[in-house]
Design an enzyme around this catalytic site. Structure first.
Site, PDB file in Angstrom:
ATOM      1  CE  LYS A  18     103.662 104.218  27.939  1.00  0.00           C
ATOM      2  NZ  LYS A  18     104.729 103.246  28.187  1.00  0.00           N
ATOM      3  CB  SER A  39     110.201 112.711  30.235  1.00  0.00           C
ATOM      4  OG  SER A  39     110.578 112.001  29.088  1.00  0.00           O
ATOM      5  N   GLY A  41     109.433 100.215  24.693  1.00  0.00           N
ATOM      6  CA  GLY A  41     109.865  99.261  25.714  1.00  0.00           C
ATOM      7  C   GLY A  41     109.180  97.914  25.555  1.00  0.00           C
ATOM      8  N   GLY A  42     108.031  97.907  24.908  1.00  0.00           N
ATOM      9  CA  GLY A  42     107.354  96.643  24.625  1.00  0.00           C
ATOM     10  C   GLY A  42     106.288  96.245  25.640  1.00  0.00           C
ATOM     11  N   GLY A  43     105.896  97.168  26.529  1.00  0.00           N
ATOM     12  CA  GLY A  43     104.872  96.836  27.523  1.00  0.00           C
ATOM     13  C   GLY A  43     103.544  96.478  26.872  1.00  0.00           C
ATOM     14  CD  GLU A  48     111.991  98.885  16.906  1.00  0.00           C
ATOM     15  OE1 GLU A  48     112.338  98.014  16.076  1.00  0.00           O
ATOM     16  OE2 GLU A  48     112.397  98.894  18.088  1.00  0.00           O
TER      17      GLU A  48
END
Lengths: 311, 311
Positions: B51, B76, B176-178, B200
């Site tokens: 991230k 979160s 989310g697939g980012g 998944e």
């Protein structure tokens, strides 16, 4: 006597089989310590410990005729698994003498690499190993006094000196002293300004006392430490090498060892067994001396049951 | 619409700040699977997760005037800490909206990077975030629908395609697939023969159903999975990208996720949170299809409390 050229020969023998392990950094750790720490990840080495280097070098250095008679050792730790692995790579026989009390998981690791395990009482390990040598002609590959083992472990220092410029110090754990003496041989030639520092549990401080007094201290009787890979006393050639290279020992408390292992796990996301985590405990103790400078630490292995995490 | 050139721009923005993470291999794993697995260690990334890439890219891509008004997000998890970290690097304000139920350790991580935390009910996160945007003029950096976030995450694929030749597949977790959509953008241009595969949890299988039916499935209600980073439903732009690049989803069971996290910890000596460990569970499920070939897996993070280890 083993020297720098033996380490160079070891590099050629083991390159491409053992991992050239990565060096990690942590901005958070550097801020805490006020220096730049470089973590040479031997916990990510084959078999989960630096021992793969020395064991493989010793096995590959054997002349064909000797190799055909196999190898043996006494160890209940990472050296046992590493020697079994190295022997299986060369396709030769390996016998490991282990105490009756050896953890089942370690026995299975050794057998998993195809070695034979002979059990005996802890105090009879050397005698049983000597008998196996006589009966089979196997070569003893001592965990830390063997010269090719020392040379193999020294390859860690060759790598990290290539990977990190201007090292003010290299800190590695000290038990028998195989790794630390190998590092001293390399630093003495390639980077004499780099301090060679051993991290030792205060509960097994024979290396610290040996280097201080100039006389090899006797083995600590029934030491209690979470660093189960550092119970052995400093070996004879290892002591001589460390003495002549003015190596220094920093002793560390049990809670500092566990805190360091936790830091590696929770902040740096790597598994380091307590014996290997001693290096961070030692660095924390002496960080002010190396303010703003580059220091390498060698967490030596990642083979643990995590009891220190939950206990 | 975000595309490959945005990923290239992201590389230039974030290079030298995020880690070029190492790729690990395991002979034991390769033997088990009958292929060559390459582990792209994003668990060793800054902030302990990939991230950091997308958050930093989004923060650095803001024009000066917009940046001066700060950034905000609702999360979160790892994105919250990554955005707080990225904002602190640029010296701008960051507000993170978190549910009342957020674990204390995650709240402290975000505050540790100097961000402000606003608590609200889980269901009100987006509304509260929108209010903060209106009141402060802060730019929303959505965890996975933001185009600069997608481009930043795609840099993982650029690196691993450079690090490993002839990849038959890249497997990354999908929430989310980012990340997976960023990987698809890169593979589509640089290595179209590489299959892009999402891992998944079967308990949150909306991405699998979306790609199968061609219609974005609604969010799974109150899913229960150990992979706490993959609770979110597939985003809109993410779905479009995955669809156009013919990405495939492999669903994995809870016990397979825990077994994979254990393998990383006990055998490969790295900490991988369950969400990231899904990639190994998926690889194990489809290994026969890739016999003898090179496959990369991306364990995405290492932020965990280890409850899955002892539970």
């Amino acid at each position: 006597m083993v020297d720098f050229t033996d380490v160079q020969a070891a590099v050629d023998r083991i390159a491409g089989i053992v991992h050239r392990t990565p060096v990690m950094t942590s901005a958070t750790l550097d801020r805490e310590l006020g220096l730049r720490a470089f973590v040479k990840c031997e916990n990510l080495q084959k078999c989960g410990a630096f021992k793969a280097r020395g064991a493989l070098n010793a096995v590959l250095a054997l002349p064909e005729a000797a190799a055909a008679r196999g190898v043996c050792t006494h160890s209940s730790g990472n050296h046992a698994a590493a020697l079994a692995w190295a022997a299986s790579r060369r396709g030769i026989r390996c016998v490991v003498v282990m105490p009756d009390s050896a953890p089942k998981v370690k026995v299975e690791a050794v057998r998993g690499y195809g070695a034979e395990v002979v059990f005996c009482k802890q105090t009879e390990r050397e005698a049983v190993c000597a008998r196996i040598q006589r009966e089979t002609g196997a070569a003893l590959v001592h965990p830390f006094e063997n010269e090719q083992v020392i040379a193999g472990q020294g390859t860690v220092a060759l790598e990290v000196i290539e990977q990190v410029p201007d090292l003010a110090a290299i800190i590695a754990p000290v038990g028998g002293g195989g790794l630390l003496s190998g590092i001293a041989l390399v630093a003495g030639v390639l980077s004499p300004q780099t301090a060679v520092i051993g991290a030792e549990p205060a509960a097994v401080d024979d290396a610290a006392r040996s280097l201080q007094s100039g006389v090899r201290a006797p083995r600590v009787v029934d030491p209690v430490t979470v660093a189960d890979g550092l119970l052995t006393a400093l070996g004879e050639p290892n002591f001589a090498i460390l003495q002549s290279h003015h190596a220094r020992i920093v002793t560390v408390a049990e809670d500092a060892i566990v805190a360091a292992a936790r830091y590696f796990l929770e902040r740096m996301k790597i598994v380091v067994e307590p014996s290997g985590a001693t290096v961070l405990a030692a660095l924390r103790a002496i960080a002010p001396e190396f303010r703003g400078r580059n220091v390498a630490v060698v967490p030596t292995g990642g083979n643990t049951d995590f009891r220190w995490l939950t206990g």
